[in-house]
Design a protein around this motif. Sequence first.
Motif, PDB file in Angstrom:
ATOM      1  N   VAL A   1     -22.087   9.949 -36.238  1.00 25.42           N
ATOM      2  CA  VAL A   1     -20.896   9.340 -36.847  1.00 25.42           C
ATOM      3  C   VAL A   1     -19.888  10.413 -37.260  1.00 25.42           C
ATOM      4  O   VAL A   1     -20.249  11.499 -37.719  1.00 25.42           O
ATOM      5  CB  VAL A   1     -21.263   8.463 -38.064  1.00 25.42           C
ATOM      6  CG1 VAL A   1     -22.110   7.282 -37.633  1.00 25.42           C
ATOM      7  CG2 VAL A   1     -21.989   9.267 -39.142  1.00 25.42           C
TER       8      VAL A   1
ATOM      9  N   SER B   1     -16.012   2.103 -41.641  1.00 30.08           N
ATOM     10  CA  SER B   1     -16.518   2.219 -40.276  1.00 30.08           C
ATOM     11  C   SER B   1     -16.145   3.591 -39.719  1.00 30.08           C
ATOM     12  O   SER B   1     -15.013   4.046 -39.885  1.00 30.08           O
ATOM     13  CB  SER B   1     -15.917   1.129 -39.385  1.00 30.08           C
ATOM     14  OG  SER B   1     -16.270  -0.157 -39.862  1.00 30.08           O
TER      15      SER B   1
ATOM     16  N   GLU C   1     -15.027   6.486 -37.068  1.00 31.94           N
ATOM     17  CA  GLU C   1     -14.179   6.505 -35.869  1.00 31.94           C
ATOM     18  C   GLU C   1     -15.008   6.738 -34.615  1.00 31.94           C
ATOM     19  O   GLU C   1     -14.633   6.308 -33.523  1.00 31.94           O
ATOM     20  CB  GLU C   1     -13.107   7.601 -35.986  1.00 31.94           C
ATOM     21  CG  GLU C   1     -11.866   7.200 -36.775  1.00 31.94           C
ATOM     22  CD  GLU C   1     -12.085   7.283 -38.280  1.00 31.94           C
ATOM     23  OE1 GLU C   1     -11.292   6.676 -39.023  1.00 31.94           O
ATOM     24  OE2 GLU C   1     -13.037   7.952 -38.720  1.00 31.94           O
TER      25      GLU C   1
ATOM     26  N   GLY D   1     -21.045  -3.162 -37.892  1.00 29.53           N
ATOM     27  CA  GLY D   1     -19.723  -3.763 -37.797  1.00 29.53           C
ATOM     28  C   GLY D   1     -19.745  -5.246 -37.479  1.00 29.53           C
ATOM     29  O   GLY D   1     -18.743  -5.936 -37.661  1.00 29.53           O
ATOM     30  N   LYS D   2     -20.892  -5.743 -37.019  1.00 30.21           N
ATOM     31  CA  LYS D   2     -21.004  -7.159 -36.684  1.00 30.21           C
ATOM     32  C   LYS D   2     -21.727  -7.958 -37.767  1.00 30.21           C
ATOM     33  O   LYS D   2     -22.004  -9.135 -37.586  1.00 30.21           O
ATOM     34  CB  LYS D   2     -21.722  -7.320 -35.338  1.00 30.21           C
ATOM     35  CG  LYS D   2     -20.945  -6.720 -34.173  1.00 30.21           C
ATOM     36  CD  LYS D   2     -21.640  -6.969 -32.844  1.00 30.21           C
ATOM     37  CE  LYS D   2     -20.829  -6.405 -31.686  1.00 30.21           C
ATOM     38  NZ  LYS D   2     -21.479  -6.632 -30.374  1.00 30.21           N
TER      39      LYS D   2
ATOM     40  N   VAL E   1     -20.405   5.136 -45.283  1.00 30.60           N
ATOM     41  CA  VAL E   1     -20.698   4.779 -43.888  1.00 30.60           C
ATOM     42  C   VAL E   1     -22.034   4.058 -43.806  1.00 30.60           C
ATOM     43  O   VAL E   1     -22.162   3.027 -43.126  1.00 30.60           O
ATOM     44  CB  VAL E   1     -20.694   6.048 -43.010  1.00 30.60           C
ATOM     45  CG1 VAL E   1     -21.294   5.749 -41.636  1.00 30.60           C
ATOM     46  CG2 VAL E   1     -19.275   6.577 -42.846  1.00 30.60           C
TER      47      VAL E   1
ATOM     48  N   ALA F   1     -21.805   0.534 -44.862  1.00 29.69           N
ATOM     49  CA  ALA F   1     -20.878  -0.281 -44.067  1.00 29.69           C
ATOM     50  C   ALA F   1     -19.602  -0.606 -44.828  1.00 29.69           C
ATOM     51  O   ALA F   1     -18.882  -1.537 -44.463  1.00 29.69           O
ATOM     52  CB  ALA F   1     -21.553  -1.555 -43.553  1.00 29.69           C
TER      53      ALA F   1
ATOM     54  N   GLU G   1     -22.174   5.259 -34.348  1.00 26.04           N
ATOM     55  CA  GLU G   1     -22.567   3.890 -34.650  1.00 26.04           C
ATOM     56  C   GLU G   1     -23.532   3.856 -35.823  1.00 26.04           C
ATOM     57  O   GLU G   1     -24.349   4.749 -36.003  1.00 26.04           O
ATOM     58  CB  GLU G   1     -23.240   3.258 -33.425  1.00 26.04           C
ATOM     59  CG  GLU G   1     -23.627   1.797 -33.613  1.00 26.04           C
ATOM     60  CD  GLU G   1     -24.318   1.217 -32.398  1.00 26.04           C
ATOM     61  OE1 GLU G   1     -24.015   0.075 -32.023  1.00 26.04           O
ATOM     62  OE2 GLU G   1     -25.191   1.908 -31.820  1.00 26.04           O
TER      63      GLU G   1
END
Length: 270
Positions: free
Chosen positions: A16, A61, A63, A75-76, A55, A58, A66
């Motif tokens: 990340v 997010s 750049e 993110g979902k 991060v 959550a 994941e």
Amino acid sequence: MSQWAQEPEVIRAQHVSVAGTQRPRLHDVSVSVHRGRVSAIIGANGSGKSTLLEVLSAEISPEAGEVTYASRPAGKISARVAAQERALLAQSTPMAFSFSVLDVVSWGRIPWQGTDRQGEDDEAIAQAMTDTRISHLVDRRISELSGGEQARVHLARVLAQRAKVLLLDEADATLDVAGQGELDAIVSRRRDAGDAIVLVSHDLSRVSMIADHVVALREGECLTQGAVDEVFTEAVLSETFDIPMQVTTTDTGKFVHRSTDPPRPPKPSG
């Protein structure tokens, strides 16, 4: 194989990166959070500790890279579900109004409203206030409390949330010695119950006593990570904080402090 490799992984951050104004806040950092483990994030001011915690929670997010929650992309996941799975205690929680202590602690139960766990609300709130020794403050206004008392209230709020992952950003910063001991006991109990704890702290000696895994950040990058004995060496800590550090091993942990020795000159190149 690490002793934690067989423990369930609840959060994973892979490569990340988070942009900054002059340099990246995080660059290509990978960490994993496991149940039954206390992970500590250490580093100098501005090294990216709070950013990494955000991060992992959550809240922001990356750049690049994941973050996954039990293999699901963060993110979902809705904010409500994320709040059911992890509780984040940020460095500061601005209060626009003077809420009562009970009001603030009760916020920790909001993610569970309308679920089959709503019935735990009263017991969870009462237990969190007992664990943080603020039951006698229940009707007080938070604006009337000292900084240390306010820190206890916000800690009670995230404990009442009863998420399986607890993320603490300098939760010990305004606590007195007794409060720090109580926090350490809470963290140990949560770990023993199988929860995952990730904490940020500048108190390296205390970190050495309660952490199982340490991530050392330097200027937004992961310098190294591993068990306390692997990370809490004079060489690693001196590089992490860019000052000479001394480590003395005791029966209870490691006493870490700035070295009184002058820094060694760099070795000549070639």
